[in-house]
Design a protein around this motif. Structure first.
Motif, PDB file in Angstrom:
ATOM      1  N   MET A 216      -5.442  14.423  19.973  1.00 33.64           N
ATOM      2  CA  MET A 216      -4.982  14.146  18.872  1.00 33.64           C
ATOM      3  C   MET A 216      -3.715  13.929  19.253  1.00 33.64           C
ATOM      4  O   MET A 216      -2.857  13.834  20.402  1.00 33.64           O
ATOM      5  CB  MET A 216      -4.067  15.468  18.261  1.00 33.64           C
ATOM      6  N   LYS A 217      -2.795  12.999  18.710  1.00 35.64           N
ATOM      7  CA  LYS A 217      -1.730  11.912  18.694  1.00 35.64           C
ATOM      8  C   LYS A 217      -0.308  13.672  19.293  1.00 35.64           C
ATOM      9  O   LYS A 217       0.035  14.039  18.417  1.00 35.64           O
ATOM     10  CB  LYS A 217      -0.841  11.182  17.881  1.00 35.64           C
ATOM     11  N   SER A 218       0.511  12.902  20.131  1.00 36.07           N
ATOM     12  CA  SER A 218       1.704  13.539  20.239  1.00 36.07           C
ATOM     13  C   SER A 218       2.890  13.456  19.653  1.00 36.07           C
ATOM     14  O   SER A 218       2.675  12.258  18.927  1.00 36.07           O
ATOM     15  CB  SER A 218       2.419  13.398  22.159  1.00 36.07           C
ATOM     16  N   PRO A 219       3.760  14.239  19.208  1.00 38.77           N
ATOM     17  CA  PRO A 219       4.912  13.722  18.119  1.00 38.77           C
ATOM     18  C   PRO A 219       5.384  12.066  18.493  1.00 38.77           C
ATOM     19  O   PRO A 219       5.840  11.733  17.647  1.00 38.77           O
ATOM     20  CB  PRO A 219       5.727  15.106  18.565  1.00 38.77           C
ATOM     21  N   LYS A 220       5.926  12.143  20.008  1.00 38.41           N
ATOM     22  CA  LYS A 220       5.898  10.666  20.020  1.00 38.41           C
ATOM     23  C   LYS A 220       4.835   9.844  19.818  1.00 38.41           C
ATOM     24  O   LYS A 220       5.739   8.719  19.072  1.00 38.41           O
ATOM     25  CB  LYS A 220       6.347  10.659  21.749  1.00 38.41           C
ATOM     26  N   GLU A 221       4.124   9.412  19.836  1.00 35.52           N
ATOM     27  CA  GLU A 221       3.249   9.098  19.476  1.00 35.52           C
ATOM     28  C   GLU A 221       3.073   9.036  17.869  1.00 35.52           C
ATOM     29  O   GLU A 221       3.082   7.483  17.120  1.00 35.52           O
ATOM     30  CB  GLU A 221       1.632   8.894  20.439  1.00 35.52           C
ATOM     31  N   VAL A 222       3.293  10.039  17.260  1.00 31.68           N
ATOM     32  CA  VAL A 222       3.066   9.936  15.679  1.00 31.68           C
ATOM     33  C   VAL A 222       4.772   9.328  15.244  1.00 31.68           C
ATOM     34  O   VAL A 222       4.175   8.282  13.890  1.00 31.68           O
ATOM     35  CB  VAL A 222       3.099  11.281  15.483  1.00 31.68           C
ATOM     36  N   LEU A 223       5.236   9.332  15.952  1.00 36.03           N
ATOM     37  CA  LEU A 223       6.861   8.638  15.552  1.00 36.03           C
ATOM     38  C   LEU A 223       7.150   6.804  15.825  1.00 36.03           C
ATOM     39  O   LEU A 223       7.185   6.584  15.465  1.00 36.03           O
ATOM     40  CB  LEU A 223       7.948   9.568  16.089  1.00 36.03           C
ATOM     41  N   HIS A 224       6.420   6.569  16.735  1.00 42.64           N
ATOM     42  CA  HIS A 224       6.024   5.376  17.295  1.00 42.64           C
ATOM     43  C   HIS A 224       5.039   4.553  16.520  1.00 42.64           C
ATOM     44  O   HIS A 224       5.520   3.390  15.396  1.00 42.64           O
ATOM     45  CB  HIS A 224       5.495   4.935  18.266  1.00 42.64           C
ATOM     46  N   ASP A 225       4.286   5.730  15.541  1.00 44.96           N
ATOM     47  CA  ASP A 225       3.744   4.845  13.784  1.00 44.96           C
ATOM     48  C   ASP A 225       3.842   4.936  13.453  1.00 44.96           C
ATOM     49  O   ASP A 225       4.004   3.737  12.343  1.00 44.96           O
ATOM     50  CB  ASP A 225       2.344   5.856  13.953  1.00 44.96           C
ATOM     51  N   TRP A 226       5.316   6.031  12.855  1.00 42.42           N
ATOM     52  CA  TRP A 226       5.562   6.004  11.861  1.00 42.42           C
ATOM     53  C   TRP A 226       6.681   4.272  11.739  1.00 42.42           C
ATOM     54  O   TRP A 226       7.405   4.327  11.168  1.00 42.42           O
ATOM     55  CB  TRP A 226       6.606   7.179  11.785  1.00 42.42           C
ATOM     56  N   VAL A 227       7.385   4.267  13.005  1.00 43.31           N
ATOM     57  CA  VAL A 227       8.495   2.891  13.000  1.00 43.31           C
ATOM     58  C   VAL A 227       7.582   1.571  12.959  1.00 43.31           C
ATOM     59  O   VAL A 227       8.092   1.356  11.919  1.00 43.31           O
ATOM     60  CB  VAL A 227       9.036   2.662  14.685  1.00 43.31           C
ATOM     61  N   ALA A 228       6.137   1.799  13.439  1.00 41.18           N
ATOM     62  CA  ALA A 228       5.982   0.818  13.360  1.00 41.18           C
ATOM     63  C   ALA A 228       5.030   0.624  11.131  1.00 41.18           C
ATOM     64  O   ALA A 228       5.016  -0.640  11.245  1.00 41.18           O
ATOM     65  CB  ALA A 228       4.219   0.770  13.941  1.00 41.18           C
ATOM     66  N   ALA A 229       4.649   1.352  10.460  1.00 42.96           N
ATOM     67  CA  ALA A 229       5.119   1.549   9.806  1.00 42.96           C
ATOM     68  C   ALA A 229       5.565   1.260   8.584  1.00 42.96           C
ATOM     69  O   ALA A 229       5.900   0.709   7.351  1.00 42.96           O
ATOM     70  CB  ALA A 229       3.606   2.873   8.565  1.00 42.96           C
ATOM     71  N   TYR A 230       7.193   1.797   8.355  1.00 43.99           N
ATOM     72  CA  TYR A 230       8.420   2.187   8.101  1.00 43.99           C
ATOM     73  C   TYR A 230       8.037  -0.044   8.415  1.00 43.99           C
ATOM     74  O   TYR A 230       9.157  -0.242   7.839  1.00 43.99           O
ATOM     75  CB  TYR A 230       9.383   2.193   8.961  1.00 43.99           C
ATOM     76  N   ASN A 231       8.642  -0.161   9.267  1.00 40.02           N
ATOM     77  CA  ASN A 231       8.614  -1.516   9.521  1.00 40.02           C
ATOM     78  C   ASN A 231       7.791  -2.492   8.869  1.00 40.02           C
ATOM     79  O   ASN A 231       8.016  -3.190   7.954  1.00 40.02           O
ATOM     80  CB  ASN A 231       9.259  -2.085  11.322  1.00 40.02           C
ATOM     81  N   ALA A 232       6.645  -2.286   8.451  1.00 43.41           N
ATOM     82  CA  ALA A 232       5.589  -2.434   8.081  1.00 43.41           C
ATOM     83  C   ALA A 232       6.197  -3.052   6.338  1.00 43.41           C
ATOM     84  O   ALA A 232       5.540  -4.003   5.498  1.00 43.41           O
ATOM     85  CB  ALA A 232       4.211  -2.531   8.458  1.00 43.41           C
ATOM     86  N   ARG A 233       6.887  -1.905   6.612  1.00 39.52           N
ATOM     87  CA  ARG A 233       7.432  -1.612   4.850  1.00 39.52           C
ATOM     88  C   ARG A 233       5.994  -1.427   3.822  1.00 39.52           C
ATOM     89  O   ARG A 233       5.622  -1.633   2.363  1.00 39.52           O
ATOM     90  CB  ARG A 233       8.088  -2.473   4.149  1.00 39.52           C
ATOM     91  N   ASP A 234       5.342  -0.063   4.981  1.00 42.82           N
ATOM     92  CA  ASP A 234       4.081  -0.121   4.166  1.00 42.82           C
ATOM     93  C   ASP A 234       3.989   1.243   3.965  1.00 42.82           C
ATOM     94  O   ASP A 234       3.745   2.083   4.419  1.00 42.82           O
ATOM     95  CB  ASP A 234       2.837  -0.277   5.146  1.00 42.82           C
ATOM     96  N   PRO A 235       4.123   1.994   2.773  1.00 42.91           N
ATOM     97  CA  PRO A 235       4.020   3.205   2.002  1.00 42.91           C
ATOM     98  C   PRO A 235       3.122   3.866   2.612  1.00 42.91           C
ATOM     99  O   PRO A 235       2.975   5.341   2.139  1.00 42.91           O
ATOM    100  CB  PRO A 235       4.513   2.954   0.486  1.00 42.91           C
ATOM    101  N   TYR A 236       2.206   3.021   2.441  1.00 38.86           N
ATOM    102  CA  TYR A 236       0.509   3.846   2.335  1.00 38.86           C
ATOM    103  C   TYR A 236       0.388   4.273   3.711  1.00 38.86           C
ATOM    104  O   TYR A 236      -0.320   5.622   4.128  1.00 38.86           O
ATOM    105  CB  TYR A 236      -0.624   3.418   1.250  1.00 38.86           C
ATOM    106  N   ALA A 237       0.087   3.878   4.849  1.00 36.70           N
ATOM    107  CA  ALA A 237       0.122   3.934   5.835  1.00 36.70           C
ATOM    108  C   ALA A 237       1.495   4.740   6.347  1.00 36.70           C
ATOM    109  O   ALA A 237       1.053   5.803   6.896  1.00 36.70           O
ATOM    110  CB  ALA A 237       0.696   2.410   6.952  1.00 36.70           C
ATOM    111  N   LEU A 238       2.181   4.528   5.859  1.00 33.97           N
ATOM    112  CA  LEU A 238       3.840   5.845   6.002  1.00 33.97           C
ATOM    113  C   LEU A 238       2.910   7.047   5.773  1.00 33.97           C
ATOM    114  O   LEU A 238       2.997   8.295   6.323  1.00 33.97           O
ATOM    115  CB  LEU A 238       4.891   5.231   5.897  1.00 33.97           C
ATOM    116  N   ILE A 239       2.641   7.304   4.449  1.00 31.87           N
ATOM    117  CA  ILE A 239       2.781   8.693   3.474  1.00 31.87           C
ATOM    118  C   ILE A 239       1.314   9.275   4.797  1.00 31.87           C
ATOM    119  O   ILE A 239       1.116  10.270   4.784  1.00 31.87           O
ATOM    120  CB  ILE A 239       2.027   8.533   2.476  1.00 31.87           C
ATOM    121  N   GLU A 240       0.383   8.245   5.458  1.00 35.48           N
ATOM    122  CA  GLU A 240      -0.872   9.307   5.995  1.00 35.48           C
ATOM    123  C   GLU A 240      -0.352   9.842   7.022  1.00 35.48           C
ATOM    124  O   GLU A 240      -1.062  10.331   7.727  1.00 35.48           O
ATOM    125  CB  GLU A 240      -1.939   7.715   6.953  1.00 35.48           C
ATOM    126  N   LEU A 241       1.392  10.045   7.826  1.00 34.36           N
ATOM    127  CA  LEU A 241       1.351  10.274   8.719  1.00 34.36           C
ATOM    128  C   LEU A 241       2.461  12.099   8.667  1.00 34.36           C
ATOM    129  O   LEU A 241       2.312  12.992   9.177  1.00 34.36           O
ATOM    130  CB  LEU A 241       2.286   9.547   9.557  1.00 34.36           C
TER     131      LEU A 241
END
Length: 136
Positions: A1-26
């Protein structure tokens, strides 16, 4: 399982990709997102997804640069700078074509590898003034 910090890095990547579907999966199914400058919190993945889609449509070139990320237990905090151009309708307001740059911070509670709670702070006056919207 990912750490909170790893989840946030994924959040930033999805946000910067402007991908709402990748973002909501988090997010957890019953997640809460409270953007303090805008009043009542949003709750649930359906509502959050709709808000992400609307935001990315309004600011298709939106970006966020992490300046600091801190982790403490199930909490992760981001200090960020970002910007974008108001090119699509937002909350019933027509686009102005104006750009913004802004700084803010966000607090994320990550439980079982998913965001349960998010709270964000921005200066609404600065943001709305830059993009040509009335501040109420």
């Amino acid at each position: 399982m990912k750490s909170p910090k790893e989840v946030l890095h994924d959040w930033v990547a999805a946000y910067n990709a402007r991908d709402p579907y990748a973002l909501i999966e988090l997010y957890h199914d019953d997640a809460i997102n409270h953007q303090v400058a805008f009043g009542a919190p949003l709750q649930g993945r359906k509502v959050l997804l709709e808000s992400f889609i609307a935001f990315f449509n309004a600011f298709p070139d939106n970006y966020t640069h992490p300046e600091n990320i801190f982790e403490d237990g199930e909490w992760v905090i981001i200090e960020w700078s970002g910007g974008g151009t108001f090119l699509g309708e937002l909350g019933g307001n027509p686009p102005t074509g104006k750009s913004f740059t802004l700084r803010g911070c966000g607090f994320f509670q990550v439980i079982d590898g998913k965001i349960r709670f998010q709270r964000g702070y921005i200066d609404k006056y600065t943001w709305f003034t830059q993009i040509g919207l009335p501040v109420s």
